[in-house]
Design a protein around this motif. Structure first.
Motif, PDB file in Angstrom:
ATOM      1  N   ALA A   1      -2.384  -5.469  -2.217  1.00 53.79           N
ATOM      2  CA  ALA A   1      -2.741  -4.190  -1.593  1.00 53.79           C
ATOM      3  C   ALA A   1      -4.187  -4.226  -1.117  1.00 53.79           C
TER       4      ALA A   1
ATOM      5  N   PRO B   1      -2.703   0.609  -3.532  1.00 56.19           N
ATOM      6  CA  PRO B   1      -1.747  -0.110  -4.388  1.00 56.19           C
ATOM      7  C   PRO B   1      -0.523   0.731  -4.737  1.00 56.19           C
TER       8      PRO B   1
ATOM      9  N   ASP C   1      -1.592  -5.411  -6.846  1.00 56.22           N
ATOM     10  CA  ASP C   1      -2.893  -4.811  -6.545  1.00 56.22           C
ATOM     11  C   ASP C   1      -3.733  -5.721  -5.657  1.00 56.22           C
TER      12      ASP C   1
END
Ligand SMILES: Cc1cc2nc3c(=O)[nH]c(=O)nc-3n(C[C@H](O)[C@H](O)[C@H](O)COP(=O)(O)OP(=O)(O)OC[C@H]3O[C@@H](n4cnc5c(N)ncnc54)[C@H](O)[C@@H]3O)c2cc1C
Lengths: 292, 766
Positions: free
Chosen positions: B378, B385, B375
């Motif tokens: 991302a 994500p 995450d």
């Protein structure tokens, strides 16, 4: 986790209980719902040789209302108070606050008198009693006396009662028709003692606040009334109390707080969240008041 | 595998009527004539030399039978106290009672036997214990360098360490277009089984038999341990348990207290009961988690994972009951993704705290670290994500797949699990809603966690095999005896389902017995998500053996061919001609009594004991999606929770739901509530449920669970499902919070942590 040995006394009348308390002095402790006392005994954080159990004293339980005052016996279970129609009508704040007291299993045993006498600084009822202007009836070997809730709480877990005195009832004056209340708190989980909380009772006449009582709990060594906020509010026009003004009052209410850190929250959080809760409580009680 | 009459159905748990009506039988319900009660004098400090220990006053208290210290019990000890599978682990042997010094708060120092637990605790207060208190090692981060040693005789606070490092990989990671580095921690947790530890022991010196009633994940281990410790021949040790109120890993090895109680029973010659109370369990019953991992991940422009570096540090406490989990953390870190490579170093250190015990997915920090750094990456790349996961996820078509750490997976389909979870959740719709609500000032976030769960591990240890003993009685009723030790896994129900289907009988005609050493095959017990896979496999095979024999005998009785027969509801009939049938009881009669009716070459009797061993590891896989809202007060509310699990064929979907739900709740606890704390001096601070907070029904959301089925290769196609809920929930919740905040949450959080990072607006907001 077993208590040290004690003798259990089970009087049937208040007078007998007082007699026992005066004989044993500080070796004795009153047992009400046991929800606070029993864990302390079981963990051996407290020990008393004599326990005076109030559970058989019928005269200590019950709720009555004479048009001016609501009188609740010390041994009345929190769960019974929560649902009593008289309470919902004349002291709705008390009924609302009780929902935050532990879980219903605890309220089934826990008593109103026990909660006040235990004087936990994070408990709801002491703060509620303060903002409602309640008075407790106390009986001891030297006779009866009345103590206003504002004067009852001396220290963390300590009231002004003497060891041989019994809290027998709490009297709550009926509030005027134009009134608004709120109780707000933040706890880790539902039913936990509050990290910070506030109880608030406002009344008004002719478009002005005539009485404002705000008490914080969970942020000091006792529940804390906020007289400065009351002073600022009383006499104000309801229309003047817009959100920005309320935020200022909330800041005022919490300016002098210095709660300690613990595993659940930092002191600075408690203080900041208390301000947030005061703001919310003022908004909600004003809203109720305007509707009244 | 075709759905059976019972297998695959949500058959109601046969354990429930007694358990939900309060009629379970736990250790505390065991009463033995003449039994006395034990209580422990425990250290109040983390580290000290015992200056004086005087038990005379305690001994004189009326009702006290004996007060024992290490000096009294040590002569009875002839072997090591550790569990079989950890005897060669680099951990110190447990100590029944401290002698000379104490090394963690709550360490037992003396043991009182008295007529009641009350009296025993009164006597504990009369024991004089003086210490020379010393500074403890409490911080795992500095423990390895500390001059203070938890176990001076070991010369170091390092329990063990491992390292695999490829310098070229390091260069590639460091030079990647995107390099993301984070350090994640998880708080120390307690397993908090509803029933804490406990034991009743009785030594009969006249018949030379030691009887033990316990609450354990491994009754055969209890026997093996006590055999080694006392030197009493194992066949004279009888271990029994009925209901066990949860364990979660904490009851995999005997606690020092339990060993001390058994020794005390031997020494005193009376039956002794000890049931740990909640305070004792929280302080000294075994702890978990409490680890830290630093991760650096390198990604290419498209989001492909070039590689990752891990540095794992684990707080083992003073007396861990298992070896380090670092190796498994490293091996499982790649999870469901393709990665170029993984460099790792792991280290476990001693501190003067309660020892680490395995806890539901003991290696879970790998999932937490991987899913959280995905995450974070991302966010840094400006990529969704979920999209980053899609680009790296492996699929069924990749099987068998060897992950970047060298672990080879089979029979999983993470891409399908991810897709199914997103479909159920309706991710696009959520994103729309989220942006609307964010506009309105609400802090709402979503977190995804995708992971591969290694289940039924254990080849080469006591955990690698399990046997089932299936017996058909003369009346045609079936008993299945297993070496498992059910402590909430519904084994009495699920194994009956398997045996009933294999044998073609009603489930009411099958009983399952476990938790008794004398009448069950030697087994590894229940833990590590193994009982469904290995116990289920054994039950399948053993029941299948019996079934084959039933058919041969029935064929002889009916003058038919075994291939033409089928079994149904306790009768064996000619397929298509149900009028031609015999009952299982008739077959049993022939097998046990009228043996001349048996076909040539068929031995009398109608039972089989079959031992089954699994492949090295059976892989399951799941995906969790969690939606949270952070309230202005910093409190986190979970708005939605979705799980899609692929644990292969399900024996009982309701039981699978129960396992996942319980695990998710514990994961939520780890993310938001549970945190065992010590102060700097080593004083435990969270010693009751007022301060050690576990999620209750008011904190737990409805958990939406659904399934895919990629069967395993073993009998029935079952995979383990016990630990995944707890593994997946921590990163799902934390990712959701991070998404709501727009910043990484790298440790367990309290409201005050989330409040301070984003101060409140005034009282006017919600
Ligand atoms: C899990 C849990 C959660 C809880 N959460 C909350 C919460 O959120 N908020 C909250 O306010 N409380 C909470 N409590 C406490 C609960 O409300 C108790 O019931 C209450 O504080 C004490 O009432 P009791 O009747 O049980 O008193 P006891 O435990 O019997 O007594 C408490 C003390 O008061 C004294 N006492 C009792 N009655 C009298 C009397 N009539 N006169 C003089 N002295 C007396 C006793 O001697 C003792 O010292 C919780 C308790 C538990 C176990």
């Amino acid at each position: 986790m077993k208590p040290a040995p004690f003798r259990l006394h089970r009087p049937d009348r208040v007078a007998e209980a007082i007699e026992l308390l005066s004989v044993y002095g500080d070796e004795a402790k009153v047992l009400a719902g046991g929800q606070s006392l029993m864990p302390l005994l079981a963990l051996r954080l407290a020990r008393f040789e004599e326990l005076v159990d109030l559970n058989r004293i019928g005269e200590l339980s019950g709720i009555s209302f004479d048009g001016e005052e609501l009188v609740i016996g010390a041994m009345t279970r929190q769960a019974d108070v929560e649902v009593a129609p008289e309470v919902r009508k004349s002291a709705p704040l008390l009924a609302r606050a009780l929902r935050y007291v532990g879980h219903f299993q605890i309220r089934n045993r826990g008593t109103v008198g026990g909660s006040l006498a235990h004087a936990d600084p994070a408990a709801e009822l002491p703060a509620v009693a303060m903002v409602l202007g309640a008075v407790v009836d106390v009986v001891g070997p030297r006779g009866a006396r009345q103590v206003p809730a504002e004067e009852l709480f001396a220290e963390r877990w300590t009231t002004v009662l003497d060891v041989d005195e019994l809290l027998v009832s709490v009297r709550i004056p009926v509030m005027p028709a134009e009134a608004g209340f709120a109780v707000e708190e933040v706890a880790r989980r539902h039913g936990d003692f509050a990290m910070a909380g506030v109880a608030c009772a406002l009344s008004s006449g002719h478009g002005r606040v005539d009485r404002a009582r705000i008490a914080l709990f969970g942020v000091g060594r006792t529940p804390l009334l906020c007289p400065l906020v009351a002073k600022e509010m009383e006499g104000s026009l309801l229309d003047e109390l817009h959100p920005a003004a309320l935020d200022e009052l909330a800041a005022l209410a919490t300016a002098d707080l210095d709660p300690p850190d613990d595993v659940h929250a930092t002191g600075s959080y408690r203080r900041a969240v208390a301000a947030h809760l005061v703001g919310r409580a003022l908004i909600n009680s004003l809203e109720e008041l305007r509707r009244a | 595998m075709v759905a059976g009459r019972f297998v695959g159905q949500s058959v109601l748990r046969r354990e429930d009527p007694r358990l939900v009506s309060g009629h379970g039988r736990y250790v505390d319900d065991v009463r033995v004539p003449g039994m006395v009660h034990a209580a422990f004098v425990r250290s109040h400090v983390a580290r000290a030399r015992i200056a004086a220990l005087d038990v005379a006053a305690a001994e004189r208290l009326p009702g006290v039978r004996a007060v024992y210290t290490a000096r009294d019990l040590e002569p009875l000890i002839v072997g090591p106290l550790g569990a079989t599978m950890y005897l060669s682990a680099p951990i110190p042997s447990p100590v029944a009672l401290a002698s000379g010094d104490v090394r963690y708060p709550g360490q037992p120092v003396a043991l009182v036997l008295a007529d009641s637990r009350y009296l025993a605790e009164d006597a504990c207060e009369l024991v004089r214990l003086d210490y020379d208190v010393a500074t403890p090692v409490m911080d795992m981060e500095t423990a390895a360098e500390s001059e203070i040693l938890v176990h001076p005789e070991r010369g170091s606070n390092v329990v063990s360490q491992s390292r695999r490092w490829d310098d070229d990989l390091e260069l590639a990671i460091r030079g990647a277009p995107y390099v993301v580095t984070r350090t994640f921690r998880q708080p120390r947790q307690s397993h908090t089984p509803m029933e804490p530890h406990g034991v009743v022991a009785s030594w009969d010196r006249f018949d030379g038999e030691l009887r033990i009633w316990c609450t354990s994940q491994r009754v055969h281990e209890v026997r093996a341990t006590m055999g080694r410790v006392t030197g009493i021949p194992e066949q004279r040790i009888h271990v029994v348990q009925r209901d066990v109120g949860g364990a979660f890993g904490q009851k995999g090895a005997m606690r020092p207290e339990e060993i001390a109680v058994v020794l005390a029973a031997c020494k005193a010659g009376v039956a002794v009961k000890w049931v740990e109370d909640r305070h004792e369990n929280l302080v000294a019953g075994g702890h978990a988690r409490s680890d830290r991992i630093a991760v650096t991940m390198g990604l290419d422009h498209e989001g492909g994972i070039i590689g990752a570096e891990l540095d794992h540090l684990e707080d083992a406490g003073a007396y861990p009951s298992l070896g380090s989990v670092g190796g498994l953390v490293a091996m499982m870190f790649p999870g469901a993704y393709r990665m170029g490579g993984v460099n790792w170093s792991t280290r476990a250190v001693f501190t003067n705290s309660c020892g680490r015990a395995p806890y539901r997915g003991p290696w879970n920090i790998e999932s937490l670290a991987r899913e959280q750094i995905m995450d974070a990456a991302a966010r840094e790349m400006g990529l969704d994500p979920v999209e980053l996961r899609r680009r790296n996820v492996i699929a069924r078509t990749d099987m068998p797949f060897t992950n970047a750490s060298g672990m080879t997976y089979a029979d999983i389909d993470p891409a399908a699990v991810l897709a199914e979870t997103l479909r159920r959740f309706d991710y696009p719709e959520f994103l729309e809603e989220q942006s609307e609500q964010r506009g309105g000032g609400r802090r709402i976030g979503v977190g995804v966690s995708l992971f591969v769960e290694p289940t039924a591990l254990g080849t080469g240890t006591m955990l690698g095999t399990e046997a089932a003993h299936v017996k058909v009685s003369l009346a045609g009723k079936v008993t299945v005896a297993l070496g498992t030790s059910s402590h909430g896994q519904s084994i009495a129900t699920t194994m009956a389902q398997i045996a009933a289907d294999e044998l073609g009988v009603d489930i009411e005609d099958v009983s399952v017995v476990d938790g008794e050493t004398d009448i069950t095959p030697i087994g590894g017990g229940t833990g590590g998500s193994r009982s469904g896979v290995i116990g289920g496999g054994a039950t399948h095979r053993a029941a299948g053996h019996v079934r084959d024999k039933v058919l041969r005998v029935a064929a002889e009785l009916m003058e038919a061919a075994p291939e033409d027969l089928e079994t149904d509801r306790g009768r064996i009939q000619v397929r298509g001609t149900p009028t031609r049938s015999v009952s299982l009881a008739q077959v049993a009669h022939a097998a046990y009594v009228d043996t001349k009716l048996l076909p040539a070459g068929v031995e009398p009797g109608l039972e089989a004991l079959v031992r089954y061993s699994t492949p090295a590891i059976t892989f399951a896989n799941a995906c969790h999606i969690c939606v949270v809202e952070i309230l202005p007060s910093g409190q986190v509310e979970i708005l939605r929770y979705v799980v899609v699990e692929d644990c292969g064929a399900m024996i009982n979907p309701m039981v699978v739901h129960g396992q996942i739900s319980g695990g998710v709740v514990q994961g939520i606890g780890g993310a938001l509530y549970e945190r065992f704390c010590y102060d700097e001096d080593g004083n435990p601070l969270t010693t009751t449920f007022m301060d050690y907070l576990i999620p209750t029904s008011t904190e737990v959301p409805f958990i939406e669970i659904s399934h895919l089925n990629s069967p395993a290769r073993g009998p029935g196609g079952y995979k383990g499902v016990g630990e995944g809920g707890a593994i997946g929930a921590v990163p799902a919740v934390r990712n959701a919070i991070s998404d709501a905040l727009g910043a990484d949450v790298t440790d367990g959080v309290r409201p005050c942590d989330l409040f301070e990072s984003t101060p409140l607006a005034g009282g006017s907001s919600r």
